[in-house]
Design a protein around this motif. Sequence first.
Motif, PDB file in Angstrom:
ATOM      1  N   MET A 260       0.832  -1.205   0.000  1.00  0.00           N
ATOM      2  CA  MET A 260       0.000   0.000   0.000  1.00  0.00           C
ATOM      3  C   MET A 260       0.871   1.262   0.000  1.00  0.00           C
ATOM      4  SD  MET A 260      -2.898  -1.364   2.577  1.00  0.00           S
ATOM      5  CE  MET A 260      -3.742   0.151   2.920  1.00  0.00           C
ATOM      6  N   ILE A 261       1.943   1.219   0.799  1.00  0.00           N
ATOM      7  CA  ILE A 261       2.838   2.391   0.853  1.00  0.00           C
ATOM      8  C   ILE A 261       3.496   2.589  -0.512  1.00  0.00           C
ATOM      9  CG2 ILE A 261       4.914   3.349   1.944  1.00  0.00           C
ATOM     10  CD1 ILE A 261       4.130   1.574   4.434  1.00  0.00           C
ATOM     11  N   LYS A 262       3.901   1.470  -1.117  1.00  0.00           N
ATOM     12  CA  LYS A 262       4.547   1.557  -2.439  1.00  0.00           C
ATOM     13  C   LYS A 262       3.589   2.166  -3.457  1.00  0.00           C
ATOM     14  CE  LYS A 262       6.465  -2.584  -3.290  1.00  0.00           C
ATOM     15  NZ  LYS A 262       7.168  -3.672  -3.910  1.00  0.00           N
ATOM     16  N   GLU A 263       2.330   1.733  -3.345  1.00  0.00           N
ATOM     17  CA  GLU A 263       1.308   2.206  -4.276  1.00  0.00           C
ATOM     18  C   GLU A 263       1.125   3.721  -4.134  1.00  0.00           C
ATOM     19  OE1 GLU A 263       0.357  -0.163  -6.311  1.00  0.00           O
ATOM     20  OE2 GLU A 263      -0.676   1.396  -7.443  1.00  0.00           O
ATOM     21  N   GLU A 264       1.111   4.175  -2.856  1.00  0.00           N
ATOM     22  CA  GLU A 264       0.929   5.612  -2.619  1.00  0.00           C
ATOM     23  C   GLU A 264       2.089   6.419  -3.194  1.00  0.00           C
ATOM     24  OE1 GLU A 264       0.446   5.899   1.628  1.00  0.00           O
ATOM     25  OE2 GLU A 264      -1.407   4.724   1.522  1.00  0.00           O
ATOM     26  N   ASN A 265       3.295   5.870  -3.091  1.00  0.00           N
ATOM     27  CA  ASN A 265       4.480   6.615  -3.556  1.00  0.00           C
ATOM     28  C   ASN A 265       4.891   6.249  -4.964  1.00  0.00           C
ATOM     29  OD1 ASN A 265       4.588   7.628  -0.978  1.00  0.00           O
ATOM     30  ND2 ASN A 265       5.990   6.057  -0.261  1.00  0.00           N
ATOM     31  N   LYS A 266       4.070   5.451  -5.610  1.00  0.00           N
ATOM     32  CA  LYS A 266       4.487   4.898  -6.899  1.00  0.00           C
ATOM     33  C   LYS A 266       4.726   5.982  -7.959  1.00  0.00           C
ATOM     34  CE  LYS A 266       3.162   1.818 -10.550  1.00  0.00           C
ATOM     35  NZ  LYS A 266       2.166   0.919 -11.114  1.00  0.00           N
ATOM     36  N   VAL A 267       5.796   5.821  -8.678  1.00  0.00           N
ATOM     37  CA  VAL A 267       6.055   6.709  -9.811  1.00  0.00           C
ATOM     38  C   VAL A 267       5.584   5.959 -11.054  1.00  0.00           C
ATOM     39  CG1 VAL A 267       7.847   7.897 -11.114  1.00  0.00           C
ATOM     40  CG2 VAL A 267       8.059   7.642  -8.638  1.00  0.00           C
ATOM     41  N   VAL A 268       4.665   6.572 -11.782  1.00  0.00           N
ATOM     42  CA  VAL A 268       4.104   5.898 -12.952  1.00  0.00           C
ATOM     43  C   VAL A 268       5.170   5.804 -14.040  1.00  0.00           C
ATOM     44  CG1 VAL A 268       2.323   6.048 -14.723  1.00  0.00           C
ATOM     45  CG2 VAL A 268       1.803   6.705 -12.380  1.00  0.00           C
ATOM     46  N   LYS A 269       5.237   4.647 -14.656  1.00  0.00           N
ATOM     47  CA  LYS A 269       6.275   4.440 -15.678  1.00  0.00           C
ATOM     48  C   LYS A 269       5.651   4.379 -17.069  1.00  0.00           C
ATOM     49  CE  LYS A 269      10.058   2.378 -13.204  1.00  0.00           C
ATOM     50  NZ  LYS A 269      10.623   3.677 -12.891  1.00  0.00           N
ATOM     51  N   LEU A 270       6.433   4.833 -18.019  1.00  0.00           N
ATOM     52  CA  LEU A 270       6.023   4.701 -19.417  1.00  0.00           C
ATOM     53  C   LEU A 270       6.938   3.660 -20.058  1.00  0.00           C
ATOM     54  CD1 LEU A 270       4.554   5.588 -22.039  1.00  0.00           C
ATOM     55  CD2 LEU A 270       6.309   7.338 -22.290  1.00  0.00           C
ATOM     56  N   TYR A 271       6.345   2.569 -20.498  1.00  0.00           N
ATOM     57  CA  TYR A 271       7.114   1.521 -21.177  1.00  0.00           C
ATOM     58  C   TYR A 271       6.978   1.718 -22.679  1.00  0.00           C
ATOM     59  CZ  TYR A 271       7.577  -0.977 -16.769  1.00  0.00           C
ATOM     60  OH  TYR A 271       7.900  -1.329 -15.487  1.00  0.00           O
ATOM     61  N   PHE A 272       8.067   1.544 -23.363  1.00  0.00           N
ATOM     62  CA  PHE A 272       8.034   1.677 -24.822  1.00  0.00           C
ATOM     63  C   PHE A 272       8.850   0.548 -25.418  1.00  0.00           C
ATOM     64  CE2 PHE A 272      11.216   4.240 -22.762  1.00  0.00           C
ATOM     65  CZ  PHE A 272      12.384   3.770 -23.340  1.00  0.00           C
ATOM     66  N   LEU A 273       8.677   0.331 -26.712  1.00  0.00           N
ATOM     67  CA  LEU A 273       9.376  -0.779 -27.343  1.00  0.00           C
ATOM     68  C   LEU A 273      10.837  -0.435 -27.550  1.00  0.00           C
ATOM     69  CD1 LEU A 273       6.833  -2.105 -29.948  1.00  0.00           C
ATOM     70  CD2 LEU A 273       7.508  -3.081 -27.771  1.00  0.00           C
ATOM     71  N   GLY A 274      11.696  -1.173 -26.805  1.00  0.00           N
ATOM     72  CA  GLY A 274      13.125  -0.954 -26.966  1.00  0.00           C
ATOM     73  C   GLY A 274      13.635  -1.839 -28.074  1.00  0.00           C
ATOM     74  N   ASN A 275      13.476  -3.150 -27.855  1.00  0.00           N
ATOM     75  CA  ASN A 275      13.997  -4.121 -28.823  1.00  0.00           C
ATOM     76  C   ASN A 275      12.917  -5.157 -29.090  1.00  0.00           C
ATOM     77  OD1 ASN A 275      15.385  -6.026 -30.267  1.00  0.00           O
ATOM     78  ND2 ASN A 275      16.452  -6.844 -28.471  1.00  0.00           N
TER      79      ASN A 275
END
Length: 590
Positions: A260-275
């Motif tokens: 829950m703590i992780k969720e509150e502090n979560k930094v949203v990530k953007l995933y993109f196609l690397g390879n």
Amino acid sequence: MGLTCQKQEFYICDLYSFCAVYSIFDFVAINAGGTAPQKLCPTAWFYVNKQAFNAIKPTISFYSFIQIQTISFYSFIQIQSMFSQVRMPSTSSVLSAYSTFVASAMLVKTMLHEVQTMAKQLVPQQLQDKILSGIGRLLGDPSSQMTLVIDEFNGYTMNQIFEASQIYLQTKISPEVSRLRVSRSPREKNLLVTIYKGEKVIEVFEGIQLKWELVSITEKQLPMGGDKPERRSLELSFLKKNMEKVLSSYLPYVVERSEMIKEENKVVKLYFLGNPHGGAVGGGAWGSINLDHPSTFETLAMDLKLKEDLIKDLDRFVRRRKFYKRVGKTWKRGYLLHGPPGTGKTSLIAAMANYLKFDIYDLELTSLQRNSQFRNLLVSTKNRSIIVIEDIDCSTTLQDRQAGRNNQTTTQLTLSGLLNFIDGLWSSCGDERIIVLTTNHKDRLDPALLRPGRMDMHIHMSYCTPYGFKTLASNYLGVSNHRLFTEIERLITEVEVTPAEIAEELMKSEEADVALEGLVEFLKAKIAENKSNGEAKEVDEQGTERRDVVESEKVVETKRQKIGSRELEISDYMPCSYSFSVEENQSCLL
Ligand SMILES: Nc1ncnc2c1ncn2[C@@H]1O[C@H](COP(=O)(O)OP(=O)(O)OP(=O)(O)O)[C@@H](O)[C@H]1O
């Protein structure tokens, strides 16, 4: 269960070992001249064997038990006679006694297997555990301390319990703690504050006192030099009698709280196609960065009612894990965002991700060739994520089907491959997924994608309206009223202008007067340009059928058509004309 069997074996073997050892010591004592033990010994032998018989008689055959009794009694007599001689026993008699014991032990072992197998069948598991834990309690001192050692690493991987405990302990640091460790990963928003080695945290959980301590051992210098490696562990101490509760309730609670703590502090990530050709399973094909898009539902120029409806829909979706399971539907939701460029489709996706704290996977279809690549990429996405396919109408392969060219093969990326993911078997791999498709041309999409139930909600994002302009003015200039507002609102109704265009004008100056005057000029110029374009077209096409109407007439006509259709138009009082299909909206509000 393996442990249980070993314990049973141990306890029963113990009885026999005790009997044999007792015999040896007893007769050594007799030889030394004692008399009392000589009388006591047979009594002890019979007592021990009686207990053993009582313990196992319900589970083994009487015949087997008599065999054990006979052999062990024979061994007993042999030892007794051996040591009761005035002279020392000969080597052959010692060996004979030894072989009798070995035979006895083997038979006992065989019998024990029999006992265990039958006990497993006859005694319920819970009862077995209870008996063993009871014996364990008798043997151990419940008032003594127990310490669980939680190492930072399991081999090369981080120990999840260590990580969870560290996060959890951040919230339990008391004023008594005098040294803390503070760190922050690159681009993380929050600091990680953890206890320093030797520091303790004490807390009470359901009446159990628990003491946490960080222990750190610095290893010997590596031969190649470099920093001395540090091995860290967390030690959790409590009374032994609370062991079961700590393992079954406290530690799961620590893990849950840390999530829950992780969720509150979560930094949203953007995933993109690397390879895309690389190892897709395991996430190898995806690169990621932190999503720094500032868009939120507050900053988004959207009708308030529509915004609230969408937020409610998202909330309902994330809290309905049980519902989806009960009705046998995969826990996913699809949104189709359509409308002209610059109307906020991408901004809306970012707002959704920031609101839900879901990561975004940006799936560029044009960089994929085969359905298998597509599948591998999807399988390697994480739960609680938004999978975005922007400009779905621009994928050439998907257009092929719409154009009627039936050249799809199983090795190509096809529309059916995509649909298979949306509502086929592949859609069930993973939970809490949101799929967002965007297009500037809904009319160009294959009808299969638009069929009811395929995408749960169609959201139409269109040109700016007076209400939208006010939201943008408030966001960019911090003004909610101005002498130029009336004129700007009138001009906006006369021309198709996107929120992106308005935002750009408003950013040109920090002074509201200057920015708004600039916007008035921009809108007037756009109207004039549209008029001249319309007139030019009219001149060009004179003599043929007049197809184009001036821009303002076109806007009115479009609105009339939408109101006539099933779409619920909200643009009359909203900034950008977003719309929901009534039917789809109902289906999503199950
Ligand atoms: N509805 C809106 N509310 C607030 N800002 C908006 C809105 N629409 C557009 N903007 C502004 O315009 C910029 C471009 O918008 P955005 O990329 O979200 O539009 P889009 O519809 O996704 O365009 P495209 O179809 O070209 O991808 C955004 O960064 C934002 O500043």
